[in-house]
Design a protein around this motif. Structure first.
Motif, short mmCIF file in Angstrom:
data_model
loop_
_atom_site.label_atom_id
_atom_site.label_comp_id
_atom_site.label_asym_id
_atom_site.label_seq_id
_atom_site.Cartn_x
_atom_site.Cartn_y
_atom_site.Cartn_z
N GLY A 100 1.15 3.62 -3.20
CA GLY A 100 0.63 4.96 -2.97
C GLY A 100 1.64 6.03 -3.36
O GLY A 100 1.30 7.02 -4.01
N LEU B 39 -6.03 7.46 14.38
CA LEU B 39 -6.83 7.72 13.19
C LEU B 39 -7.81 8.87 13.42
O LEU B 39 -7.95 9.76 12.57
CB LEU B 39 -7.57 6.45 12.77
N ILE C 295 -2.38 7.44 5.78
CA ILE C 295 -3.66 7.28 6.46
C ILE C 295 -4.26 5.92 6.11
O ILE C 295 -4.80 5.23 6.98
CB ILE C 295 -4.62 8.44 6.08
N LEU C 296 -4.13 5.52 4.86
CA LEU C 296 -4.59 4.20 4.45
C LEU C 296 -3.80 3.11 5.16
O LEU C 296 -4.35 2.07 5.53
CB LEU C 296 -4.45 4.06 2.92
N ARG C 297 -2.53 3.36 5.41
CA ARG C 297 -1.71 2.41 6.16
C ARG C 297 -2.25 2.24 7.57
O ARG C 297 -2.31 1.12 8.10
CB ARG C 297 -0.26 2.91 6.22
N ALA D 163 -2.85 10.77 1.57
CA ALA D 163 -3.79 9.69 1.91
C ALA D 163 -3.07 8.35 2.13
O ALA D 163 -3.61 7.48 2.82
CB ALA D 163 -4.83 9.55 0.80
N THR D 164 -1.89 8.19 1.58
CA THR D 164 -1.19 6.90 1.65
C THR D 164 -0.90 6.46 3.09
O THR D 164 -1.26 5.35 3.47
CB THR D 164 0.09 6.95 0.81
N VAL E 279 0.84 -1.20 0.00
CA VAL E 279 0.00 0.00 0.00
C VAL E 279 0.87 1.24 0.00
O VAL E 279 0.65 2.18 -0.78
CB VAL E 279 -0.96 0.00 1.21
N VAL F 172 -5.35 2.63 8.49
CA VAL F 172 -6.60 1.87 8.37
C VAL F 172 -6.30 0.38 8.22
O VAL F 172 -6.94 -0.46 8.87
CB VAL F 172 -7.44 2.40 7.19
N PHE F 173 -5.32 0.03 7.38
CA PHE F 173 -4.96 -1.38 7.23
C PHE F 173 -4.40 -1.95 8.53
O PHE F 173 -4.67 -3.11 8.88
CB PHE F 173 -3.94 -1.57 6.09
#
Length: 129
Positions: free
Chosen positions: A23, A116, A90-92, A87-88, A19, A94-95
């Protein structure tokens, strides 16, 4: 019926690494495409350094960036690359949260949720969209 494979920590680390990698690559490619498009649109323009002009709202808000993308504006394409880069990680997070939920690690679930929420609040808390 096939067996359901249990996701290991190693699998989740690999996914999170992918990710982050994709990203950053995606954001860089979008920004480069926007930069090339910008040169085609404004390559011969001579900048005026004697006057300071602030950035319009189109560069500082997500709706403004999306509106500029609809019009094919190169500056908004570059800004989209920046948004993807932001966003990258932040996505990390979430994962990572999903990983901790799968592991049923309550302490890290709470810590990750706090991180988060703080990040999302700092990004969207003061916005009036």
């Amino acid at each position: 019926m096939g067996k359901i494979k249990k996701i290991t920590d190693y699998d989740m680390e690999q996914l999170i690494g992918q990710v982050l990698r994709y990203g950053v690559i995606t954001s860089g490619m979008v920004a480069i495409i926007g930069g090339i498009w910008y040169l085609f649109q404004n390559g011969s323009a001579i900048p005026n350094y004697r006057e300071f002009n602030g950035e319009p709202a189109g560069y500082t808000s997500l709706p403004g960036i999306i509106e500029g993308l609809k019009n094919g504006s190169a500056k908004e394409i570059i800004q989209l690359g920046v948004v993807i880069l932001i966003a990258t990680p932040i996505l990390r997070i979430v994962f990572s949260l999903f990983s901790f939920i799968l592991e049923k690690d309550k302490l890290y679930i709470v810590i990750t949720l706090i991180v988060l929420v703080i990040i999302l609040f700092s990004m969207f808390g003061g916005l009036s969209i």
